[in-house]
Scaffold this motif. Structure first.
Motif, PDB file in Angstrom:
ATOM      1  N   UNK A   7     -12.152   5.465   3.780  1.00  0.00           N
ATOM      2  CA  UNK A   7     -12.677   6.801   4.059  1.00  0.00           C
ATOM      3  C   UNK A   7     -14.185   6.714   4.292  1.00  0.00           C
ATOM      4  N   UNK A   8     -14.615   6.577   5.545  1.00  0.00           N
ATOM      5  CA  UNK A   8     -16.051   6.614   5.826  1.00  0.00           C
ATOM      6  C   UNK A   8     -16.558   8.053   5.661  1.00  0.00           C
ATOM      7  N   UNK A   9     -17.649   8.234   4.938  1.00  0.00           N
ATOM      8  CA  UNK A   9     -18.194   9.565   4.681  1.00  0.00           C
ATOM      9  C   UNK A   9     -19.678   9.609   5.010  1.00  0.00           C
ATOM     10  N   UNK A  10     -20.165  10.824   5.330  1.00  0.00           N
ATOM     11  CA  UNK A  10     -21.590  10.981   5.600  1.00  0.00           C
ATOM     12  C   UNK A  10     -22.164  12.268   5.013  1.00  0.00           C
ATOM     13  N   UNK A  11     -21.349  12.999   4.253  1.00  0.00           N
ATOM     14  CA  UNK A  11     -21.834  14.220   3.612  1.00  0.00           C
ATOM     15  C   UNK A  11     -21.748  15.466   4.468  1.00  0.00           C
ATOM     16  N   UNK A 106      -4.979  -0.349   5.347  1.00  0.00           N
ATOM     17  CA  UNK A 106      -3.940  -0.148   6.354  1.00  0.00           C
ATOM     18  C   UNK A 106      -4.076   1.197   7.053  1.00  0.00           C
ATOM     19  N   UNK A 107      -5.161   1.936   6.758  1.00  0.00           N
ATOM     20  CA  UNK A 107      -5.459   3.205   7.427  1.00  0.00           C
ATOM     21  C   UNK A 107      -6.933   3.524   7.239  1.00  0.00           C
ATOM     22  N   UNK A 108      -7.531   4.124   8.270  1.00  0.00           N
ATOM     23  CA  UNK A 108      -8.889   4.671   8.190  1.00  0.00           C
ATOM     24  C   UNK A 108      -8.758   6.166   8.419  1.00  0.00           C
ATOM     25  N   UNK A 109      -9.328   6.970   7.521  1.00  0.00           N
ATOM     26  CA  UNK A 109      -9.354   8.423   7.690  1.00  0.00           C
ATOM     27  C   UNK A 109     -10.812   8.815   7.851  1.00  0.00           C
ATOM     28  N   UNK A 110     -11.133   9.455   8.993  1.00  0.00           N
ATOM     29  CA  UNK A 110     -12.527   9.830   9.215  1.00  0.00           C
ATOM     30  C   UNK A 110     -12.629  11.107  10.025  1.00  0.00           C
ATOM     31  N   UNK A 135      -7.982  -2.504  14.394  1.00  0.00           N
ATOM     32  CA  UNK A 135      -6.615  -2.969  14.638  1.00  0.00           C
ATOM     33  C   UNK A 135      -5.623  -2.299  13.683  1.00  0.00           C
ATOM     34  N   UNK A 136      -6.087  -1.265  12.954  1.00  0.00           N
ATOM     35  CA  UNK A 136      -5.207  -0.489  12.089  1.00  0.00           C
ATOM     36  C   UNK A 136      -5.276   0.981  12.525  1.00  0.00           C
ATOM     37  N   UNK A 137      -4.304   1.796  12.108  1.00  0.00           N
ATOM     38  CA  UNK A 137      -4.324   3.217  12.500  1.00  0.00           C
ATOM     39  C   UNK A 137      -5.568   3.935  11.986  1.00  0.00           C
TER      40      UNK A 137
END
Length: 142
Positions: A7-11, A106-110, A135-137
């Motif tokens: 979970x990449x976050x930036x506020x 196995x997943x990126x949520x952004x 290379x992942x969803x």
């Protein structure tokens, strides 16, 4: 289904919405979250954050700590395991893709900010770059 979610976050508001969705998904799947804040180089941060004053590395570190502590509080409340990471790096998309690989996610949520015009040309689209290089969803929240 998913066991390790980055979970990449930036506020930002859109990042907060992505956080809510990632926590919900992690809780349903029994997954571990990895919250990532990429501390931008000094010259880039004022343009991204909308600040007009000079920006220091300490400002970036402080923002990362504030943002990640908010994510940690939400995951604690939801009972979702979460590791928080603050990384200095060049291109945020590159750091995101590297951390996803290193943590075996196995997943990126952004979130997607939907920048257009000159702002997108100058800053690029981190989300688009992650989509192109991952290379992942990738689950995009708007």
């Amino acid at each position: 289904m998913f066991k390790r979610i980055l979970l990449p976050v930036d506020g930002s508001d859109i990042s907060t919405r992505a956080t809510e969705k990632a926590i919900e998904l992690a809780r349903l799947c029994g997954a571990r979250l990895f919250a990532l804040y990429v501390i931008l180089p000094e010259l880039a941060e004022p343009y991204v954050s909308g600040q007009s004053r000079p920006f220091s590395v300490q400002d970036g570190t402080d923002r990362a700590e504030h943002c990640l502590s908010a994510v940690q509080a939400e995951t604690d409340r939801a009972g979702v395991p979460c590791d928080c990471l603050a990384m200095h790096g060049g291109e945020p998309w590159d750091v995101i893709v590297q951390v996803a690989r290193e943590k075996s996610c196995d997943l990126i949520v952004m979130g997607a900010h939907g920048r257009r015009g000159l702002t997108r040309l100058l800053l690029g689209s981190e989300t688009q770059s992650v989509l192109l290089h991952s290379n992942i969803p990738v689950l995009i929240c708007r």
